[in-house]
Design an enzyme around this catalytic site. Structure first.
Site, PDB file in Angstrom:
ATOM      1  N   GLU A   1       0.814  -1.220   0.000  1.00 47.76           N
ATOM      2  CA  GLU A   1       0.000   0.000   0.000  1.00 47.76           C
ATOM      3  C   GLU A   1       0.846   1.266   0.000  1.00 47.76           C
ATOM      4  OE1 GLU A   1      -3.709   0.117   0.319  1.00 47.76           O
ATOM      5  OE2 GLU A   1      -3.431  -1.890  -0.498  1.00 47.76           O
TER       6      GLU A   1
ATOM      7  N   HIS B   1      -4.539   1.708   7.210  1.00 50.45           N
ATOM      8  CA  HIS B   1      -3.125   1.986   6.943  1.00 50.45           C
ATOM      9  C   HIS B   1      -2.461   2.450   8.239  1.00 50.45           C
ATOM     10  CE1 HIS B   1      -4.361   2.920   2.548  1.00 50.45           C
ATOM     11  NE2 HIS B   1      -3.805   1.722   2.595  1.00 50.45           N
TER      12      HIS B   1
ATOM     13  N   CYS C   1      -2.567  11.689   3.796  1.00 54.69           N
ATOM     14  CA  CYS C   1      -2.897  10.816   2.666  1.00 54.69           C
ATOM     15  C   CYS C   1      -2.665  11.508   1.331  1.00 54.69           C
ATOM     16  CB  CYS C   1      -4.361  10.382   2.741  1.00 54.69           C
ATOM     17  SG  CYS C   1      -4.706   9.116   3.976  1.00 54.69           S
TER      18      CYS C   1
END
EC number: 3.5.3.23
Length: 446
Positions: free
Chosen positions: A175, A249, A370
Site C-alpha cells: 500500500e 493503513h 494521505c
C-alpha cells in the site's frame, strides 16, 4: 547534507471524485457511501493546503490524477463498443464495477508508492516502487499510471531508480508510503526505515474483521529493491485489533517526521521493542523523540474519526516542527486537547498546529497526510525533478483556474455513466499535462 530537504508532492483530486464506499475497513468511506460529492471543492481544498505549505517556505510538488472512468479496464473485462455504450451497459449490469473504475482514489498519493532517499540506499540513488494496491479492485487499477507519473516527474536516470510494482497477489500486498516511515536527525543524514505490516508469518496475530492490506513479504521485497541496510530497517507488526477498528493503513494511527515518532498506544504489537530498536540503531544528530498518545486520553475510535495521526509533521525554514491537521480534529474535544498538550510540551520539537478544511477528502477516508508523497532530495536531485511539477504562485493560479473551468461542483453515482463526464475529464487531463509539462502519460493520449 544541509542542502537536503523533504519535499511533499500532493495529489490533485480528480474530476470524478465520488463517494462509493469501495474499501472494506475504511469507515469514513463506508459511512458516506452514495452521498453527493463536490469534485471542484475537493480539488480546491487540496490545492489550498499545498499552497499554504508552500507559503510557509516549503517546496511543494503536484502529482496529477488518473483518467477515470477507466475504459481500458472495462474493455479488459469484456465490454466492447463505443465509450458511451460501454458506460451505459456497465451502469445497467454492474453499477459497482462502474464505481470502481471511476474512483478518484489516486488523490491519496501516500499510496502511490514507496520512496527511499539516496542517503539510505547502497547505490546512492533515490528509489521508487509504485504500490500494487491489490487489496481493492478500484485501487489495483492505479499502479501502471502511477509508475508513468513517477517516471515523468523524476525522470533523471542519473539520480532516480524506478522499480516495477510488486506482483499483484495478496501475498505481496503493498500500500505504499502509508505504511512506511523514515526517521532521521537531519533529512540528509542516514536514517532508519520503518515498514509496518498487518499480515505476516502464520504464527503472528492477524486481524479478523477487516483485511490487512500490507504484508511482511512486500516490506521485505521493498527493502531489497531499495538496497536498504538490514541493520537500519525494521519490519514492525501493526496491532491487529486496530486494523479491525478501522485503521486500514499505519498512517491512520502513527506518523513520523525527522526524529519524531507520534503514535497511539495501541498502534503496534510491542511498541517498547520498536522504541528500543530505534534507540539502539539511531545514527542521527538529534536524539529520537517518542510521543505516545494514551488510549485513556484518545481512543482508537476517536483517532480514526478525527484522523489525528493522519496529520502532516513539517519542518518549515526557521526551526520548529508543525502539525498540519484536518478540521475534524478541532471538532473532537479530547483529540483537540491532546493536540494542544503535544504542542505545549517543551520536551518535543512540535511547536505549532495548523488546521485545514479537507472535508471532501476526509469523507472518503483520507486526511492531510494521505494527500501527499514525501520525497527527500539533495539539491542536485531536486534540480533534476520535472520543472513543471513544482508548485509556484503562477502554477497555483493556473491550477485553480483549471479546476474551476473543468470540474463539476456536484456528482452522484449515476453521473459516472454520463459520456459527457468522460469527455470533460479527458479534456481536463490533457490540459493538465501541458500545465505540468508531463508529456503523454494517459492511455487516451498514447
Amino acid at each position: 547534507m544541509h542542502d537536503t530537504h523533504e519535499y511533499n508532492f500532493d495529489g490533485l483530486v480528480g474530476p470524478t471524485h465520488n463517494y462509493a464506499g469501495l474499501a472494506a475497513g475504511n469507515l469514513a468511506s463506508a459511512r458516506n457511501a452514495d452521498q453527493a460529492s463536490d469534485p471542484r471543492g475537493a480539488a480546491l481544498q487540496g490545492l489550498h493546503k499545498a499552497q499554504a505549505l508552500q507559503a510557509l517556505g516549503l517546496r511543494q510538488g503536484i502529482l496529477p490524477p488518473q483518467e477515470r472512468p477507466n475504459l481500458a479496464a472495462l474493455r479488459r473485462l469484456g465490454y466492447s463498443g463505443r465509450d458511451r455504450d460501454v458506460l451505459a451497459k456497465v451502469r445497467a449490469e454492474a453499477p459497482g464495477l462502474l464505481a470502481a473504475v471511476s474512483s478518484a482514489s489516486s488523490m491519496w498519493t501516500a499510496n502511490a508508492g514507496t520512496v527511499a532517499p539516496s542517503a539510505d540506499t547502497a547505490d546512492g540513488l533515490v528509489h521508487f516502487t509504485p504500490a500494487n494496491l491489490c487489496s481493492n479492485l478500484h485501487r489495483s487499477l492505479e499502479p501502471q499510471t502511477s509508475a508513468r507519473v513517477l517516471a515523468a516527474t523524476f525522470a533523471s536516470s542519473a539520480h532516480f531508480v524506478h522499480h516495477e510494482a510488486l506482483p499483484a497477489t495478496p501475498a505481496m500486498g503493498d500500500e505504499g508510503a502509508a505504511n512506511h516511515t523514515r526517521l532521521c536527525g537531519e533529512y540528509g543524514e542516514p536514517g532508519l526505515q520503518l515498514f509496518v505490516y498487518g499480515r505476516g508469518n502464520d504464527d503472528e496475530p492477524a486481524p479478523i474483521r477487516f483485511p490487512a492490506r500490507q504484508t511482511r513479504a512486500a516490506c521485505e521485497a521493498l527493502a531489497r529493491l531499495h538496497q536498504l541496510s538490514p541493520a537500519h530497517t525494521r519490519l514492525q507488526l501493526q496491532n491487529p485489533a486496530v486494523v479491525d477498528a478501522g485503521v486500514f493503513h499505519n498512517d491512520v494511527i502513527a506518523v513520523g517526521n525527522r526524529e519524531v515518532l507520534l503514535y497511539h498506544e495501541d498502534a503496534f504489537v510491542d511498541a517498547a521493542a520498536l522504541r528500543q530498536w530505534i534507540g539502539s540503531q539511531w545514527r542521527g544528530s538529534r536524539a529520537p523523540v517518542f510521543i505516545e498518545v494514551p488510549r485513556a486520553r484518545v481512543s482508537v475510535a476517536e483517532a480514526v474519526s478525527s484522523y489525528l495521526f493522519n496529520s502532516q509533521l513539517i519542518c518549515p525554514p526557521g526551526g520548529g516542527m508543525q502539525m498540519i491537521v484536518a478540521s475534524e480534529c478541532q471538532e473532537h474535544p479530547r483529540v483537540w486537547d491532546e493536540i494542544e498538550r503535544i504542542v505545549a510540551d517543551p520536551t518535543n520539537p512540535i511547536t505549532q498546529v495548523r488546521v485545514f478544511d479537507l472535508r471532501q477528502s476526509m469523507r472518503n477516508g483520507g486526511g492531510p497526510a494521505c494527500l501527499r508523497l514525501r520525497v527527500v532530495l539533495t539539491a542536485d536531485e531536486r534540480d533534476a525533478v520535472n520543472a513543471g511539477s513544482w508548485l509556484t504562485p503562477e502554477r497555483y493560479d493556473a491550477l485553480v483556474a483549471w479546476v474551476r473551468q473543468h470540474y463539476r461542483d456536484r456528482l452522484v453515482l449515476a453521473d459516472l455513466a454520463d459520456p459527457q463526464l468522460l469527455d470533460e475529464t479527458r479534456t481536463a487531463l490533457d490540459r493538465l499535462t501541458q500545465i505540468l509539462g508531463l508529456g503523454s502519460i494517459y492511455d487516451f493520449q498514447r
